[in-house]
Design a protein around this motif. Structure first.
Motif, PDB file in Angstrom:
ATOM      1  N   ILE A   1      -5.413   3.480   3.678  1.00 52.92           N
ATOM      2  CA  ILE A   1      -5.057   2.064   3.839  1.00 52.92           C
ATOM      3  C   ILE A   1      -4.135   1.607   2.709  1.00 52.92           C
ATOM      4  O   ILE A   1      -3.147   0.901   2.933  1.00 52.92           O
ATOM      5  CB  ILE A   1      -6.328   1.193   3.905  1.00 52.92           C
ATOM      6  CG1 ILE A   1      -7.126   1.539   5.174  1.00 52.92           C
ATOM      7  CG2 ILE A   1      -5.971  -0.289   3.883  1.00 52.92           C
ATOM      8  CD1 ILE A   1      -8.453   0.834   5.283  1.00 52.92           C
ATOM      9  N   VAL A   2      -4.454   2.028   1.477  1.00 53.06           N
ATOM     10  CA  VAL A   2      -3.567   1.703   0.351  1.00 53.06           C
ATOM     11  C   VAL A   2      -2.196   2.338   0.566  1.00 53.06           C
ATOM     12  O   VAL A   2      -1.162   1.749   0.249  1.00 53.06           O
ATOM     13  CB  VAL A   2      -4.186   2.184  -0.980  1.00 53.06           C
ATOM     14  CG1 VAL A   2      -3.181   2.063  -2.124  1.00 53.06           C
ATOM     15  CG2 VAL A   2      -5.441   1.376  -1.302  1.00 53.06           C
TER      16      VAL A   2
ATOM     17  N   LEU B   1      -0.656   2.744   3.355  1.00 57.16           N
ATOM     18  CA  LEU B   1       0.120   1.957   4.310  1.00 57.16           C
ATOM     19  C   LEU B   1       0.853   0.795   3.628  1.00 57.16           C
ATOM     20  O   LEU B   1       1.960   0.431   4.012  1.00 57.16           O
ATOM     21  CB  LEU B   1      -0.805   1.402   5.400  1.00 57.16           C
ATOM     22  CG  LEU B   1      -1.408   2.419   6.377  1.00 57.16           C
ATOM     23  CD1 LEU B   1      -2.407   1.724   7.298  1.00 57.16           C
ATOM     24  CD2 LEU B   1      -0.317   3.100   7.197  1.00 57.16           C
ATOM     25  N   VAL B   2       0.216   0.223   2.616  1.00 56.42           N
ATOM     26  CA  VAL B   2       0.791  -0.921   1.915  1.00 56.42           C
ATOM     27  C   VAL B   2       1.734  -0.469   0.808  1.00 56.42           C
ATOM     28  O   VAL B   2       2.693  -1.162   0.467  1.00 56.42           O
ATOM     29  CB  VAL B   2      -0.338  -1.806   1.328  1.00 56.42           C
ATOM     30  CG1 VAL B   2       0.226  -3.036   0.629  1.00 56.42           C
ATOM     31  CG2 VAL B   2      -1.312  -2.209   2.427  1.00 56.42           C
ATOM     32  N   ASP B   3       1.474   0.712   0.261  1.00 56.68           N
ATOM     33  CA  ASP B   3       2.184   1.204  -0.920  1.00 56.68           C
ATOM     34  C   ASP B   3       3.709   1.160  -0.813  1.00 56.68           C
ATOM     35  O   ASP B   3       4.380   0.770  -1.772  1.00 56.68           O
ATOM     36  CB  ASP B   3       1.726   2.638  -1.228  1.00 56.68           C
ATOM     37  CG  ASP B   3       2.226   3.121  -2.566  1.00 56.68           C
ATOM     38  OD1 ASP B   3       1.761   2.599  -3.587  1.00 56.68           O
ATOM     39  OD2 ASP B   3       3.111   4.006  -2.591  1.00 56.68           O
TER      40      ASP B   3
ATOM     41  N   TYR C   1       5.591  -0.931   0.401  1.00 57.05           N
ATOM     42  CA  TYR C   1       6.103  -2.295   0.295  1.00 57.05           C
ATOM     43  C   TYR C   1       5.841  -2.921  -1.080  1.00 57.05           C
ATOM     44  O   TYR C   1       6.165  -4.092  -1.304  1.00 57.05           O
ATOM     45  CB  TYR C   1       5.472  -3.173   1.384  1.00 57.05           C
ATOM     46  CG  TYR C   1       5.666  -2.613   2.769  1.00 57.05           C
ATOM     47  CD1 TYR C   1       6.879  -2.773   3.443  1.00 57.05           C
ATOM     48  CD2 TYR C   1       4.652  -1.881   3.402  1.00 57.05           C
ATOM     49  CE1 TYR C   1       7.069  -2.252   4.716  1.00 57.05           C
ATOM     50  CE2 TYR C   1       4.837  -1.355   4.673  1.00 57.05           C
ATOM     51  CZ  TYR C   1       6.039  -1.537   5.314  1.00 57.05           C
ATOM     52  OH  TYR C   1       6.233  -1.013   6.564  1.00 57.05           O
ATOM     53  N   VAL C   2       5.244  -2.134  -1.980  1.00 58.70           N
ATOM     54  CA  VAL C   2       4.936  -2.624  -3.320  1.00 58.70           C
ATOM     55  C   VAL C   2       6.051  -2.222  -4.276  1.00 58.70           C
ATOM     56  O   VAL C   2       6.487  -1.069  -4.282  1.00 58.70           O
ATOM     57  CB  VAL C   2       3.582  -2.055  -3.812  1.00 58.70           C
ATOM     58  CG1 VAL C   2       3.312  -2.475  -5.253  1.00 58.70           C
ATOM     59  CG2 VAL C   2       2.449  -2.515  -2.904  1.00 58.70           C
TER      60      VAL C   2
ATOM     61  N   LEU D   1      -4.619  -1.910  -5.278  1.00 60.07           N
ATOM     62  CA  LEU D   1      -3.361  -2.578  -4.946  1.00 60.07           C
ATOM     63  C   LEU D   1      -2.928  -3.534  -6.056  1.00 60.07           C
ATOM     64  O   LEU D   1      -1.744  -3.586  -6.419  1.00 60.07           O
ATOM     65  CB  LEU D   1      -3.498  -3.326  -3.621  1.00 60.07           C
ATOM     66  CG  LEU D   1      -3.558  -2.442  -2.375  1.00 60.07           C
ATOM     67  CD1 LEU D   1      -3.904  -3.266  -1.146  1.00 60.07           C
ATOM     68  CD2 LEU D   1      -2.229  -1.714  -2.163  1.00 60.07           C
ATOM     69  N   THR D   2      -3.856  -4.306  -6.594  1.00 59.59           N
ATOM     70  CA  THR D   2      -3.508  -5.225  -7.671  1.00 59.59           C
ATOM     71  C   THR D   2      -3.090  -4.473  -8.926  1.00 59.59           C
ATOM     72  O   THR D   2      -2.164  -4.889  -9.630  1.00 59.59           O
ATOM     73  CB  THR D   2      -4.671  -6.177  -8.000  1.00 59.59           C
ATOM     74  OG1 THR D   2      -5.871  -5.416  -8.244  1.00 59.59           O
ATOM     75  CG2 THR D   2      -4.928  -7.142  -6.856  1.00 59.59           C
TER      76      THR D   2
ATOM     77  N   THR E   1      -1.626  -1.550  -8.971  1.00 59.72           N
ATOM     78  CA  THR E   1      -0.284  -1.029  -8.690  1.00 59.72           C
ATOM     79  C   THR E   1       0.774  -2.107  -8.876  1.00 59.72           C
ATOM     80  O   THR E   1       1.821  -1.873  -9.493  1.00 59.72           O
ATOM     81  CB  THR E   1      -0.220  -0.482  -7.251  1.00 59.72           C
ATOM     82  OG1 THR E   1      -1.185   0.563  -7.093  1.00 59.72           O
ATOM     83  CG2 THR E   1       1.158   0.075  -6.954  1.00 59.72           C
ATOM     84  N   VAL E   2       0.510  -3.313  -8.367  1.00 56.17           N
ATOM     85  CA  VAL E   2       1.485  -4.403  -8.439  1.00 56.17           C
ATOM     86  C   VAL E   2       1.730  -4.835  -9.884  1.00 56.17           C
ATOM     87  O   VAL E   2       2.878  -4.878 -10.356  1.00 56.17           O
ATOM     88  CB  VAL E   2       1.005  -5.604  -7.600  1.00 56.17           C
ATOM     89  CG1 VAL E   2       1.884  -6.828  -7.850  1.00 56.17           C
ATOM     90  CG2 VAL E   2       1.006  -5.252  -6.118  1.00 56.17           C
TER      91      VAL E   2
END
Length: 353
Positions: free
Chosen positions: A99-100, A102-104, A106-107, A192-193, A195-196
């Protein structure tokens, strides 16, 4: 045979390898649950036991009893934590990382920030690696991560996210493995946080230095992680009361402070959100300092939850059930309009009587 080979590969990839890696993690200094840090924490606990025994400040007849004994370490909740420690490795491979992932894409990464600043202000000259910069960069990464973990922790104590974080607080006894009693949704948000915000910090820092700077490490571990994990970090999830005193606890989070955070007493609610530093709690009004005298504490989330978090299934599924119950049903959403219709009808009848 093809089916058997597929099942074997599936079992290796999704079960055996994650569980094996999780077990070998106890020999890795990068994690708090390392056997080295466990030994350090319990060595400190033993010194504390001898000191209190000598001063007559404890009724424990042995060190085993002092750290909780069978009552704590073989409690059903503790046994559940030991099992969940390995199941979480499977959840990480099966759910968190995909899941991470999939978002990665776009980060924004550190390289994206460097390219942006290069286009905006031009490239900077390379400063080069040196000890001071490595120490400063490692300290910066630690401070940024600890700061966002503080606010992330506070966020998970809010109304809708609390159901996921409640899994961690549901433990009525604390053992080091309780630190891993975290719902996979919370871990996804944390990754996610990290990573950002760490990507943004690294991008700004590296642009200022004209190139990539590595963090200073000791034994292959970032020096701040090594130092703070060596300060009895595993005693945070234990029944060993270790206070750093009111002065130090305005900066560093002690095991006693985190035990206060796990207390089910109303006076302790929403206190000591910090992971390693209590500085953020001091700055933002959530600090609770402790003293050498242990406070009577009961852990958990109250009697109403004693039978709700007893299985691996309940740790994973219960948060989704609780959140679903909070979402208004169609009938509940239609109630205000039905009430308004009935009220207007009554007023209409009274008017024309």
């Amino acid at each position: 045979m093809d089916v058997l080979a597929f099942l074997y590969d599936y079992l290796i990839k999704w079960v055996i390898e994650p569980v094996t890696d999780q077990f070998l993690g106890i020999f890795d200094l990068n994690g708090r649950f390392s056997i080295v840090f466990l030994c350090v924490s319990y060595s400190i606990a033993y010194s504390l036991y001898r000191f209190r025994k000598y001063r007559g400040l404890t009724d424990a007849r042995s060190f085993w009893q002092f750290i909780g004994g069978h009552r704590v370490h073989f409690h059903p909740s503790a046994l559940l934590d030991y099992r969940y420690y390995f199941v979480r490795a499977i959840l990480k491979v099966a759910l968190v990382l995909p899941i991470v992932g999939l978002v990665d894409p776009y980060v924004l990464r550190s390289g994206d920030y460097i390219s942006f600043f290069n286009n905006l202000w031009g490239a900077r000259a390379q400063v080069g690696e040196n000890l001071l910069l490595s120490l400063l960069y490692g300290l910066g990464v630690f401070l940024v991560q600890d700061f966002i973990h503080y606010w992330g922790h506070r966020a998970f104590h809010s109304r809708y996210l609390w159901a996921f974080h409640k899994v961690h607080h549901s433990a009525p006894v604390l053992v080091p493995a309780t630190a891993s009693r975290i719902h996979f949704v919370e871990k996804m948000v944390e990754k996610l946080t990290d990573t950002v915000f760490l990507g943004a910090f690294a991008g700004v820092f590296w642009y200022a230095c004209g190139g990539e700077i590595s963090r200073y490490t000791l034994f292959g571990v970032t020096y701040m992680v090594l130092i703070l994990n060596a300060l009895a970090a595993n005693l945070r999830h234990s029944h060993v009361w270790l206070s750093f005193g009111p002065v130090v606890e305005h900066v560093l989070n002690s095991p006693a402070q985190h035990q206060i955070h796990h207390s089910d007493a109303p006076r302790h609610f929403n206190k000591n959100f910090g992971t390693n530093l209590s500085l953020w709690d001091w700055m933002f009004g959530t600090l609770y300092v402790t003293h050498s005298t242990p406070e009577p504490i009961q852990f958990g989330t109250g009697k109403q939850d004693h039978d709700r978090y007893l299985t691996l299934y309940s740790l994973i599924v219960t948060p989704f059930v609780d959140i679903a119950r909070k979402i208004p049903t169609r009938r509940a959403m239609e109630w205000p309009s039905r009430f308004a219709e009935k009220l207007s009808l009554k007023l209409f009848r009274r008017r024309w009587r």
